[in-house]
Design a protein around this motif. Structure first.
Motif, PDB file in Angstrom:
ATOM      1  N   ALA A  42     -29.477 -85.263  26.022  1.00 60.22           N
ATOM      2  CA  ALA A  42     -29.003 -85.051  27.827  1.00 60.22           C
ATOM      3  C   ALA A  42     -28.094 -84.007  28.101  1.00 60.22           C
ATOM      4  N   LEU A  43     -27.323 -83.837  27.229  1.00 63.30           N
ATOM      5  CA  LEU A  43     -26.107 -82.783  27.531  1.00 63.30           C
ATOM      6  C   LEU A  43     -26.855 -81.558  27.346  1.00 63.30           C
ATOM      7  N   MET A  44     -27.445 -81.023  26.055  1.00 66.58           N
ATOM      8  CA  MET A  44     -27.980 -80.023  25.831  1.00 66.58           C
ATOM      9  C   MET A  44     -28.717 -79.305  26.940  1.00 66.58           C
ATOM     10  N   LEU A  45     -29.704 -80.371  27.710  1.00 66.76           N
ATOM     11  CA  LEU A  45     -30.244 -79.852  28.889  1.00 66.76           C
ATOM     12  C   LEU A  45     -29.566 -79.409  30.072  1.00 66.76           C
ATOM     13  N   THR A  46     -28.336 -79.555  30.057  1.00 69.30           N
ATOM     14  CA  THR A  46     -27.258 -79.146  31.077  1.00 69.30           C
ATOM     15  C   THR A  46     -26.405 -77.961  30.861  1.00 69.30           C
ATOM     16  N   LEU A  47     -26.732 -77.220  29.841  1.00 69.37           N
ATOM     17  CA  LEU A  47     -25.981 -76.228  29.167  1.00 69.37           C
ATOM     18  C   LEU A  47     -26.901 -74.995  29.179  1.00 69.37           C
ATOM     19  N   ARG A  48     -26.331 -73.948  29.571  1.00 68.90           N
ATOM     20  CA  ARG A  48     -27.076 -72.709  29.778  1.00 68.90           C
ATOM     21  C   ARG A  48     -26.950 -71.951  28.497  1.00 68.90           C
ATOM     22  N   CYS A  49     -28.072 -71.398  27.841  1.00 68.87           N
ATOM     23  CA  CYS A  49     -27.793 -70.336  26.801  1.00 68.87           C
ATOM     24  C   CYS A  49     -27.528 -69.079  27.513  1.00 68.87           C
ATOM     25  N   GLU A  91     -14.462 -74.424  28.687  1.00 67.37           N
ATOM     26  CA  GLU A  91     -13.156 -73.911  28.334  1.00 67.37           C
ATOM     27  C   GLU A  91     -13.398 -72.652  27.382  1.00 67.37           C
ATOM     28  N   ARG A  92     -14.321 -72.536  26.671  1.00 71.85           N
ATOM     29  CA  ARG A  92     -14.458 -71.689  25.651  1.00 71.85           C
ATOM     30  C   ARG A  92     -15.493 -70.502  26.160  1.00 71.85           C
ATOM     31  N   TYR A  93     -16.514 -70.750  26.768  1.00 71.80           N
ATOM     32  CA  TYR A  93     -17.311 -69.873  27.389  1.00 71.80           C
ATOM     33  C   TYR A  93     -17.339 -69.498  28.799  1.00 71.80           C
ATOM     34  N   GLY A  94     -16.601 -70.345  29.490  1.00 69.11           N
ATOM     35  CA  GLY A  94     -16.586 -70.107  30.996  1.00 69.11           C
ATOM     36  C   GLY A  94     -17.447 -70.977  31.692  1.00 69.11           C
ATOM     37  N   ASP A  95     -17.240 -71.189  33.107  1.00 65.71           N
ATOM     38  CA  ASP A  95     -18.146 -72.143  33.895  1.00 65.71           C
ATOM     39  C   ASP A  95     -19.439 -71.741  33.908  1.00 65.71           C
ATOM     40  N   TYR A  96     -19.752 -70.495  33.585  1.00 68.95           N
ATOM     41  CA  TYR A  96     -21.328 -70.112  33.589  1.00 68.95           C
ATOM     42  C   TYR A  96     -22.134 -70.958  32.697  1.00 68.95           C
ATOM     43  N   VAL A  97     -21.676 -71.664  31.579  1.00 71.68           N
ATOM     44  CA  VAL A  97     -22.358 -72.201  30.524  1.00 71.68           C
ATOM     45  C   VAL A  97     -22.869 -73.397  31.150  1.00 71.68           C
ATOM     46  N   SER A  98     -22.309 -74.007  32.414  1.00 69.60           N
ATOM     47  CA  SER A  98     -22.630 -75.159  32.779  1.00 69.60           C
ATOM     48  C   SER A  98     -23.886 -75.170  33.805  1.00 69.60           C
TER      49      SER A  98
END
Length: 134
Positions: A42-49, A91-98
């Motif tokens: 569920a979490l991985m589906l909300t995170l952008r590559c 925090e690590r990759y920025g807002d764009y990852v979500s």
């Protein structure tokens, strides 16, 4: 010139080696506990590559997506909450990852712009067609 060329050649030869590393342990392996794996999925589906940009890390075959899947699964297995993991990745990759950015002082214009554009369009259409009666 030679001093500059040697470090550049070393860097160029090291970059392809990054892709030849074996995938992280949980990049393509699910967690044994179905409840934990469900949380991770569920979490991985909300995170952008970050490499593909149009796919979630659950769907992407990019090496960085595999590393991110591994981190998500390791942290879920350690008992960390999905929102804490999302916060760490942001925090690590920025807002764009979500795919679900938080409403902050930096992101509120993204949420407000569509509403403002609709109000402007409504005002213009009303002025154009709603003028004086017959």
């Amino acid at each position: 010139m030679k001093r500059l060329l040697i470090p550049l050649l070393l860097l160029a030869s090291a970059a392809p080696a990054q892709d030849k590393l074996p995938p992280a342990p949980y990049a393509y392996t699910q967690l044994a506990d179905p409840a934990q794996e469900g949380k991770a999925q569920a979490l991985m589906l909300t995170l952008r590559c970050l490499q593909c940009q149009g796919q979630s890390i659950a769907d992407s075959d990019a090496p960085i997506a595999g590393d991110m899947r591994n981190q998500v699964r390791l942290r879920i297995a350690a008992g960390e909450e999905p929102e804490a993991i999302r916060g760490w990745l942001i925090e690590r990759y920025g807002d764009y990852v979500s795919y679900k950015p938080a409403l902050t002082s930096l992101t509120w214009p993204l949420f407000a712009a569509p509403v403002l554009l609709l109000l402007l369009a409504f005002a213009l259409l009303r002025r154009r067609f709603g003028g004086k009666g017959a």
